[in-house]
Design an enzyme around this catalytic site. Structure first.
Site, PDB file in Angstrom:
ATOM      1  CB  ILE A  12      -0.966   0.003   1.200  1.00  0.00           C
ATOM      2  CG1 ILE A  12      -1.758  -1.310   1.264  1.00  0.00           C
ATOM      3  CG2 ILE A  12      -1.932   1.194   1.096  1.00  0.00           C
ATOM      4  CD1 ILE A  12      -2.649  -1.439   2.487  1.00  0.00           C
ATOM      5  CB  ILE A  60       9.736   2.803  12.019  1.00  0.00           C
ATOM      6  CG1 ILE A  60       9.207   1.402  12.360  1.00  0.00           C
ATOM      7  CG2 ILE A  60       9.410   3.204  10.584  1.00  0.00           C
ATOM      8  CD1 ILE A  60       7.689   1.326  12.432  1.00  0.00           C
ATOM      9  CB  ALA A  80       6.722   1.011   8.424  1.00  0.00           C
ATOM     10  CB  ALA A  81       2.788  -2.672   9.720  1.00  0.00           C
ATOM     11  CD  GLU A  82       7.324  -7.978   9.723  1.00  0.00           C
ATOM     12  OE1 GLU A  82       6.748  -8.851   9.056  1.00  0.00           O
ATOM     13  OE2 GLU A  82       8.465  -7.570   9.438  1.00  0.00           O
ATOM     14  CB  THR A 123      -5.944  -3.464   9.856  1.00  0.00           C
ATOM     15  OG1 THR A 123      -6.743  -4.549   9.432  1.00  0.00           O
ATOM     16  CG2 THR A 123      -5.400  -3.783  11.248  1.00  0.00           C
ATOM     17  CG  ASP A 124     -10.983  -4.831   8.399  1.00  0.00           C
ATOM     18  OD1 ASP A 124      -9.882  -5.389   8.521  1.00  0.00           O
ATOM     19  OD2 ASP A 124     -11.803  -5.137   7.505  1.00  0.00           O
ATOM     20  CD  GLU A 125      -6.770  -8.802   9.757  1.00  0.00           C
ATOM     21  OE1 GLU A 125      -6.251  -9.514  10.618  1.00  0.00           O
ATOM     22  OE2 GLU A 125      -6.641  -8.995   8.535  1.00  0.00           O
ATOM     23  CE1 TYR A 149      -0.967  -6.444  10.625  1.00  0.00           C
ATOM     24  CE2 TYR A 149      -3.227  -7.243  10.449  1.00  0.00           C
ATOM     25  CZ  TYR A 149      -2.261  -6.298  10.146  1.00  0.00           C
ATOM     26  OH  TYR A 149      -2.584  -5.221   9.371  1.00  0.00           O
ATOM     27  CB  ALA A 151      -2.859  -8.429  19.593  1.00  0.00           C
ATOM     28  CE  LYS A 153      -1.634  -1.748  11.658  1.00  0.00           C
ATOM     29  NZ  LYS A 153      -0.622  -0.868  10.991  1.00  0.00           N
ATOM     30  CG  LEU A 189      -7.443 -15.034  -0.974  1.00  0.00           C
ATOM     31  CD1 LEU A 189      -7.450 -16.499  -0.590  1.00  0.00           C
ATOM     32  CD2 LEU A 189      -8.812 -14.437  -0.696  1.00  0.00           C
TER      33      LEU A 189
HETATM   34  P1  NAD Z   1       3.472  -4.754   3.414  1.00  0.00           P
HETATM   35  O1  NAD Z   1       3.842  -5.905   4.306  1.00  0.00           O
HETATM   36  O2  NAD Z   1       3.266  -4.986   1.961  1.00  0.00           O
HETATM   37  O3  NAD Z   1       4.572  -3.606   3.545  1.00  0.00           O
HETATM   38  C1  NAD Z   1       5.130  -3.221   4.768  1.00  0.00           C
HETATM   39  C2  NAD Z   1       6.354  -2.350   4.494  1.00  0.00           C
HETATM   40  O4  NAD Z   1       6.880  -1.912   5.756  1.00  0.00           O
HETATM   41  C3  NAD Z   1       7.484  -3.077   3.766  1.00  0.00           C
HETATM   42  O5  NAD Z   1       7.990  -2.268   2.724  1.00  0.00           O
HETATM   43  C4  NAD Z   1       8.530  -3.302   4.848  1.00  0.00           C
HETATM   44  O6  NAD Z   1       9.860  -3.350   4.344  1.00  0.00           O
HETATM   45  C5  NAD Z   1       8.296  -2.097   5.738  1.00  0.00           C
HETATM   46  N1  NAD Z   1       8.754  -2.329   7.128  1.00  0.00           N
HETATM   47  C6  NAD Z   1       8.493  -3.402   7.911  1.00  0.00           C
HETATM   48  N2  NAD Z   1       9.096  -3.263   9.100  1.00  0.00           N
HETATM   49  C7  NAD Z   1       9.730  -2.068   9.077  1.00  0.00           C
HETATM   50  C8  NAD Z   1      10.524  -1.365  10.032  1.00  0.00           C
HETATM   51  N3  NAD Z   1      10.779  -1.852  11.253  1.00  0.00           N
HETATM   52  N4  NAD Z   1      11.008  -0.140   9.687  1.00  0.00           N
HETATM   53  C9  NAD Z   1      10.761   0.378   8.444  1.00  0.00           C
HETATM   54  N5  NAD Z   1      10.035  -0.263   7.507  1.00  0.00           N
HETATM   55  C10 NAD Z   1       9.522  -1.469   7.818  1.00  0.00           C
HETATM   56  O7  NAD Z   1       2.177  -4.124   4.092  1.00  0.00           O
HETATM   57  P2  NAD Z   1       0.886  -3.471   3.399  1.00  0.00           P
HETATM   58  O8  NAD Z   1      -0.068  -4.537   3.062  1.00  0.00           O
HETATM   59  O9  NAD Z   1       1.321  -2.492   2.383  1.00  0.00           O
HETATM   60  O10 NAD Z   1       0.291  -2.683   4.647  1.00  0.00           O
HETATM   61  C11 NAD Z   1       0.692  -1.338   4.935  1.00  0.00           C
HETATM   62  C12 NAD Z   1      -0.041  -0.852   6.182  1.00  0.00           C
HETATM   63  O11 NAD Z   1      -1.450  -0.901   5.941  1.00  0.00           O
HETATM   64  C13 NAD Z   1       0.200  -1.715   7.416  1.00  0.00           C
HETATM   65  O12 NAD Z   1       0.294  -0.861   8.518  1.00  0.00           O
HETATM   66  C14 NAD Z   1      -1.031  -2.594   7.503  1.00  0.00           C
HETATM   67  O13 NAD Z   1      -1.297  -2.951   8.836  1.00  0.00           O
HETATM   68  C15 NAD Z   1      -2.096  -1.663   6.961  1.00  0.00           C
HETATM   69  N6  NAD Z   1      -3.253  -2.313   6.315  1.00  0.00           N
HETATM   70  C16 NAD Z   1      -3.058  -3.247   5.332  1.00  0.00           C
HETATM   71  C17 NAD Z   1      -4.169  -3.796   4.690  1.00  0.00           C
HETATM   72  C18 NAD Z   1      -4.011  -4.796   3.573  1.00  0.00           C
HETATM   73  O14 NAD Z   1      -5.015  -5.344   3.123  1.00  0.00           O
HETATM   74  N7  NAD Z   1      -2.811  -5.078   3.093  1.00  0.00           N
HETATM   75  C19 NAD Z   1      -5.463  -3.400   5.069  1.00  0.00           C
HETATM   76  C20 NAD Z   1      -5.612  -2.449   6.081  1.00  0.00           C
HETATM   77  C21 NAD Z   1      -4.495  -1.902   6.689  1.00  0.00           C
HETATM   78  O1  TDX Z   2      -3.485 -19.081   1.079  1.00  0.00           O
HETATM   79  C1  TDX Z   2      -4.447 -18.511   1.626  1.00  0.00           C
HETATM   80  N1  TDX Z   2      -5.666 -19.146   1.661  1.00  0.00           N
HETATM   81  C2  TDX Z   2      -6.758 -18.596   2.271  1.00  0.00           C
HETATM   82  O2  TDX Z   2      -7.843 -19.200   2.278  1.00  0.00           O
HETATM   83  C3  TDX Z   2      -4.327 -17.215   2.233  1.00  0.00           C
HETATM   84  C4  TDX Z   2      -3.015 -16.477   2.210  1.00  0.00           C
HETATM   85  C5  TDX Z   2      -5.440 -16.678   2.826  1.00  0.00           C
HETATM   86  N2  TDX Z   2      -6.620 -17.346   2.871  1.00  0.00           N
HETATM   87  C6  TDX Z   2      -7.790 -16.719   3.537  1.00  0.00           C
HETATM   88  C7  TDX Z   2      -7.536 -16.185   4.931  1.00  0.00           C
HETATM   89  C8  TDX Z   2      -8.448 -14.974   5.003  1.00  0.00           C
HETATM   90  O3  TDX Z   2      -9.747 -15.353   5.386  1.00  0.00           O
HETATM   91  O4  TDX Z   2      -8.119 -15.572   2.754  1.00  0.00           O
HETATM   92  C9  TDX Z   2      -8.493 -14.459   3.564  1.00  0.00           C
HETATM   93  C10 TDX Z   2      -7.558 -13.305   3.283  1.00  0.00           C
HETATM   94  O5  TDX Z   2      -6.288 -13.672   3.808  1.00  0.00           O
HETATM   95  P1  TDX Z   2      -5.009 -12.690   3.691  1.00  0.00           P
HETATM   96  O6  TDX Z   2      -4.825 -12.304   2.278  1.00  0.00           O
HETATM   97  O7  TDX Z   2      -3.886 -13.334   4.431  1.00  0.00           O
HETATM   98  O8  TDX Z   2      -5.550 -11.382   4.440  1.00  0.00           O
HETATM   99  P2  TDX Z   2      -6.149 -11.147   5.915  1.00  0.00           P
HETATM  100  O9  TDX Z   2      -5.692 -12.175   6.867  1.00  0.00           O
HETATM  101  O10 TDX Z   2      -7.626 -10.942   5.774  1.00  0.00           O
HETATM  102  O11 TDX Z   2      -5.424  -9.753   6.286  1.00  0.00           O
HETATM  103  C11 TDX Z   2      -5.295  -8.703   5.289  1.00  0.00           C
HETATM  104  O12 TDX Z   2      -6.280  -7.714   5.446  1.00  0.00           O
HETATM  105  C12 TDX Z   2      -6.186  -6.869   6.574  1.00  0.00           C
HETATM  106  C13 TDX Z   2      -3.903  -8.075   5.347  1.00  0.00           C
HETATM  107  O13 TDX Z   2      -2.907  -9.088   5.188  1.00  0.00           O
HETATM  108  C14 TDX Z   2      -3.711  -7.324   6.646  1.00  0.00           C
HETATM  109  O14 TDX Z   2      -2.445  -6.684   6.661  1.00  0.00           O
HETATM  110  C15 TDX Z   2      -4.800  -6.278   6.753  1.00  0.00           C
HETATM  111  O15 TDX Z   2      -4.725  -5.616   7.991  1.00  0.00           O
END
Ligand code: NAD
Ligand code: TDX
Length: 335
Positions: A12, A60, A80-82, A123-125, A149, A151, A153, A189
């Protein structure tokens, strides 16, 4: 405006950096990213050489570095996040380090450098898991995180609010549902399933495939954050969603259909431990206050996403075979 974007080499964050660089070409963007397994500078190749864009490799949680960077910015946008739930189940230490300790460090730097404007991407989680007939999450839903995760966030959200109430730090928070689109890391997914199918592999569906998520095209999320940093009310939270609740099974069948495959490609596998059943978002607050609503339908967004993965095979193949690390590891050092 000078922005410090954290995690801008991730999914993102990199979409957001592109979005801002295109919409506000005179803004200065500093991207602080540790380049963990999820960070990939290939995502930002088009910006190399842009005088208003700078990349800094770092953590960070590094006090001195973050304090220095915070001196010279107007707004911190914190991605930035895991981010992967399954990884947090296997080992959550990096989640506590980055999501909790790292966020705290950024808040300290924002506070100690003249109370910098701080937007926290969440996140909504954090709200837990809904039953089939429960109303959607909104800004007043009590927190009930259920994975390491979510918890971590939730903890970061609480810290951000604490800095607003205690120190008057000008913060906003967005809690968004599942994003999808270009540069989505192929452990999640949609990108995992799309790339597996291009490679003629099976797709691993967890449990009975009946868990529900709400899906938002990533550019719509970027637009929501843009509106919040420019016009959001300080101290407020905004829930952001796609009005697009789907079971994982529905998504899988849709992807199979769009990619000319059949259900023989599905492999039902063991369920995720503590697998949240359903997420849904009521986004009326951001709609009423800032005029935001999703602009890309799930059908359209999924088609665009599949096209993107078909047209960018080198990008995800390099990730799946690990090569993407080698090039930048030479430039910036191993993580
Ligand atoms: P991502 O895992 O793709 O990217 C995370 C980035 O953060 C990476 O570039 C990584 O190198 C960097 N990073 C990790 N640890 C770091 C540290 N200690 N210092 C500096 N950089 C670091 O994540 P994403 O899916 O792009 O999510 C971005 C943000 O949005 C997160 O905070 C996540 O919780 C939130 N979010 C994600 C989703 C989703 O569906 N992906 C939905 C809602 C919210
Ligand atoms: O291989 C898979 N098979 C499967 O059935 C994977 C990777 C996921 N799933 C299921 C688990 C979930 O119900 O699909 C759904 C989506 O899974 P993910 O893509 O891992 O996303 P989710 O766990 O919902 O979390 C995502 O949305 C909220 C992001 O990874 C988070 O960072 C964000 O906060």
């Amino acid at each position: 405006m000078k922005l410090l974007v954290t995690g801008g080499a991730g999914f993102i964050g990199s979409n957001f950096v592109h979005y801002i660089a295109k919409k506000y070409p005179d803004y200065q963007i500093t991207n602080l990213d540790l380049l963990t397994y999820a960070g990939n500078l290939e995502n930002l190749k088009a910006l190399e050489g842009n005088p208003n864009y700078k990349f800094v490799k770092g953590d960070i949680a590094d006090k001195d570095l973050v304090n220095d960077l915070a001196k010279d910015v107007d707004v911190i946008v914190h991605f930035a996040a895991e981010s992967h739930v399954d990884r947090s189940i296997l080992d959550s230490s990096a989640f506590i380090h980055t999501n909790v300790v790292g966020t705290h460090n950024l808040l300290e730097a924002a506070k100690n450098n003249g109370n910098k404007r701080f937007h926290h991407v969440s996140t909504d989680e954090v709200f837990g898991s809904l039953g089939p007939n429960d109303p959607a999450f909104n800004e007043n839903t009590p927190y009930d995180p259920r994975s390491p995760y979510s918890a971590s966030k939730a903890s970061s959200d609480h810290l951000v609010r604490a800095y607003y109430h205690t120190y008057g730090l000008p913060v906003t928070i967005s809690n968004c549902s599942n994003n999808y689109g270009p540069y989505h890391f192929p452990e999640k997914l949609i990108p995992l399933f799309v790339t597996n199918l291009i490679e003629d592999k099976k797709v691993p569906l967890y449990g009975d495939g009946m868990n529900i998520r709400d899906w938002l095209y990533v550019e719509d999320h970027c637009q929501a954050i843009d509106l919040i940093i420019h016009g959001g009310r300080i101290g407020e939270t905004y829930c952001v969603g796609g009005a697009s609740e789907k079971t994982n099974k529905e998504i899988t069948y849709k992807i199979l259909e769009l990619m000319g495959k059949d259900e023989g490609s599905i492999e039902f596998v063991k369920d995720r431990p503590g697998h949240d059943k359903r997420y849904a978002i009521d986004f009326s607050k951001i709609k009423n206050e800032l005029g935001w609503e999703p602009s890309v339908s799930f059908e359209e967004g999924l088609q665009k996403t599949i096209e993107w993965f078909k047209n960018n095979e080198a990008w995800w193949k390099n990730i799946k075979n690990g090569d993407y690390k080698n090039y930048y590891a030479k430039q910036y050092g191993e993580k």
